[in-house]
Motif scaffolding. Structure first.
Motif, mmCIF file in Angstrom:
data_model
loop_
_atom_site.group_PDB
_atom_site.id
_atom_site.type_symbol
_atom_site.label_atom_id
_atom_site.label_comp_id
_atom_site.label_asym_id
_atom_site.label_seq_id
_atom_site.Cartn_x
_atom_site.Cartn_y
_atom_site.Cartn_z
ATOM 1 N N MET A 1 -38.053 -26.253 41.773
ATOM 2 C CA MET A 1 -37.108 -25.296 41.199
ATOM 3 C C MET A 1 -35.705 -25.512 41.763
ATOM 4 O O MET A 1 -34.728 -25.447 41.019
ATOM 5 C CB MET A 1 -37.577 -23.864 41.467
ATOM 6 C CG MET A 1 -36.749 -22.833 40.736
ATOM 7 S SD MET A 1 -36.771 -23.006 38.927
ATOM 8 C CE MET A 1 -38.437 -22.551 38.570
ATOM 9 N N GLU A 2 -35.602 -25.783 43.055
ATOM 10 C CA GLU A 2 -34.284 -26.037 43.654
ATOM 11 C C GLU A 2 -33.644 -27.287 43.051
ATOM 12 O O GLU A 2 -32.429 -27.324 42.824
ATOM 13 C CB GLU A 2 -34.400 -26.175 45.174
ATOM 14 C CG GLU A 2 -34.737 -24.873 45.858
ATOM 15 C CD GLU A 2 -35.229 -25.024 47.282
ATOM 16 O OE1 GLU A 2 -35.265 -23.997 47.990
ATOM 17 O OE2 GLU A 2 -35.585 -26.150 47.706
ATOM 18 N N ILE A 3 -34.448 -28.292 42.777
ATOM 19 C CA ILE A 3 -33.935 -29.514 42.145
ATOM 20 C C ILE A 3 -33.454 -29.193 40.733
ATOM 21 O O ILE A 3 -32.348 -29.568 40.337
ATOM 22 C CB ILE A 3 -35.021 -30.612 42.114
ATOM 23 C CG1 ILE A 3 -35.334 -31.079 43.533
ATOM 24 C CG2 ILE A 3 -34.592 -31.778 41.230
ATOM 25 C CD1 ILE A 3 -36.592 -31.926 43.654
ATOM 26 N N ALA A 4 -34.272 -28.465 39.976
ATOM 27 C CA ALA A 4 -33.943 -28.148 38.592
ATOM 28 C C ALA A 4 -32.691 -27.279 38.475
ATOM 29 O O ALA A 4 -31.893 -27.451 37.558
ATOM 30 C CB ALA A 4 -35.123 -27.441 37.925
ATOM 31 N N GLU A 5 -32.498 -26.363 39.417
ATOM 32 C CA GLU A 5 -31.380 -25.424 39.351
ATOM 33 C C GLU A 5 -30.108 -25.923 40.029
ATOM 34 O O GLU A 5 -29.068 -25.278 39.917
ATOM 35 C CB GLU A 5 -31.787 -24.090 39.978
ATOM 36 C CG GLU A 5 -32.848 -23.359 39.186
ATOM 37 C CD GLU A 5 -33.268 -22.061 39.829
ATOM 38 O OE1 GLU A 5 -33.045 -21.884 41.054
ATOM 39 O OE2 GLU A 5 -33.821 -21.211 39.115
ATOM 40 N N TRP A 6 -30.168 -27.039 40.751
ATOM 41 C CA TRP A 6 -29.031 -27.497 41.554
ATOM 42 C C TRP A 6 -27.723 -27.497 40.764
ATOM 43 O O TRP A 6 -26.681 -27.072 41.267
ATOM 44 C CB TRP A 6 -29.303 -28.885 42.133
ATOM 45 C CG TRP A 6 -28.237 -29.299 43.101
ATOM 46 C CD1 TRP A 6 -27.157 -30.092 42.844
ATOM 47 C CD2 TRP A 6 -28.141 -28.928 44.470
ATOM 48 N NE1 TRP A 6 -26.399 -30.250 43.979
ATOM 49 C CE2 TRP A 6 -26.991 -29.544 44.995
ATOM 50 C CE3 TRP A 6 -28.918 -28.148 45.317
ATOM 51 C CZ2 TRP A 6 -26.586 -29.385 46.322
ATOM 52 C CZ3 TRP A 6 -28.524 -27.997 46.632
ATOM 53 C CH2 TRP A 6 -27.379 -28.607 47.126
ATOM 54 N N GLY A 7 -27.730 -27.954 39.549
ATOM 55 C CA GLY A 7 -26.517 -28.082 38.742
ATOM 56 C C GLY A 7 -25.840 -26.769 38.396
ATOM 57 O O GLY A 7 -24.656 -26.754 38.075
ATOM 58 N N VAL A 8 -26.556 -25.665 38.459
ATOM 59 C CA VAL A 8 -25.978 -24.366 38.108
ATOM 60 C C VAL A 8 -25.763 -23.468 39.324
ATOM 61 O O VAL A 8 -25.261 -22.359 39.183
ATOM 62 C CB VAL A 8 -26.826 -23.628 37.045
ATOM 63 C CG1 VAL A 8 -26.849 -24.416 35.742
ATOM 64 C CG2 VAL A 8 -28.218 -23.340 37.556
ATOM 65 N N LEU A 9 -26.128 -23.929 40.504
ATOM 66 C CA LEU A 9 -25.935 -23.132 41.711
ATOM 67 C C LEU A 9 -24.475 -23.133 42.145
ATOM 68 O O LEU A 9 -23.772 -24.129 41.969
ATOM 69 C CB LEU A 9 -26.788 -23.675 42.862
ATOM 70 C CG LEU A 9 -28.301 -23.632 42.699
ATOM 71 C CD1 LEU A 9 -28.976 -24.251 43.922
ATOM 72 C CD2 LEU A 9 -28.794 -22.223 42.470
ATOM 73 N N THR A 10 -24.044 -22.033 42.747
ATOM 74 C CA THR A 10 -22.712 -21.987 43.347
ATOM 75 C C THR A 10 -22.749 -22.780 44.647
ATOM 76 O O THR A 10 -23.840 -23.092 45.173
ATOM 77 C CB THR A 10 -22.294 -20.539 43.662
ATOM 78 O OG1 THR A 10 -23.167 -20.020 44.681
ATOM 79 C CG2 THR A 10 -22.330 -19.655 42.423
ATOM 80 N N ASN A 11 -21.601 -23.084 45.200
ATOM 81 C CA ASN A 11 -21.562 -23.789 46.483
ATOM 82 C C ASN A 11 -22.271 -22.993 47.571
ATOM 83 O O ASN A 11 -22.978 -23.563 48.404
ATOM 84 C CB ASN A 11 -20.125 -24.092 46.904
ATOM 85 C CG ASN A 11 -19.564 -25.318 46.221
ATOM 86 O OD1 ASN A 11 -20.303 -26.162 45.721
ATOM 87 N ND2 ASN A 11 -18.257 -25.414 46.189
ATOM 88 N N ASP A 12 -22.084 -21.680 47.585
ATOM 89 C CA ASP A 12 -22.763 -20.851 48.585
ATOM 90 C C ASP A 12 -24.273 -20.935 48.426
ATOM 91 O O ASP A 12 -25.009 -21.034 49.415
ATOM 92 C CB ASP A 12 -22.296 -19.398 48.505
ATOM 93 C CG ASP A 12 -20.883 -19.212 49.022
ATOM 94 O OD1 ASP A 12 -20.409 -20.064 49.817
ATOM 95 O OD2 ASP A 12 -20.248 -18.206 48.641
ATOM 96 N N GLN A 13 -24.766 -20.913 47.194
ATOM 97 C CA GLN A 13 -26.206 -21.042 46.960
ATOM 98 C C GLN A 13 -26.698 -22.423 47.378
ATOM 99 O O GLN A 13 -27.787 -22.553 47.941
ATOM 100 C CB GLN A 13 -26.519 -20.791 45.489
ATOM 101 C CG GLN A 13 -26.307 -19.345 45.070
ATOM 102 C CD GLN A 13 -26.386 -19.159 43.569
ATOM 103 O OE1 GLN A 13 -25.877 -19.980 42.795
ATOM 104 N NE2 GLN A 13 -27.021 -18.071 43.146
#
Length: 61
Positions: free
Chosen positions: A32-44
Motif C-alpha cells: 500500500m505504501e508503494i502504491a500510494e507513494w505518488g499521492v503522499l505529501t512530503n510529510d507523509q
C-alpha cells in the motif's frame, strides 16, 4: 515538520518483490505504501521513511 517544495525521494531500489508480510524485500515499504507513494505529501512520505527505518531495525510497525 512542514511541507517543503522539493519532493521526498522514493526509497525504491528497483527490486519490487513483496514478502509474506506484504513488505518489499528491498525498500521495506508495504504494498500500500508503494502504491500510494505518488499521492503522499512530503510529510507523509517522511513518516513512511521512519517506518522503513524501524522495519530495518526489526521493530514492529
Amino acid at each position: 515538520m512542514t511541507e517543503q517544495s522539493s519532493p521526498v525521494r522514493s526509497p525504491c531500489m528497483g527490486v519490487c518483490a513483496l514478502d509474506e508480510k506484504d513488505l518489499c524485500i528491498a525498500c521495506r515499504r508495504s504494498g500500500m505504501e508503494i502504491a500510494e507513494w505518488g499521492v503522499l505529501t512530503n510529510d507523509q512520505r517522511r513518516e513512511v521513511i521512519k517506518k522503513i527505518e524501524r522495519r530495518y531495525r526489526g521493530e514492529v510497525c
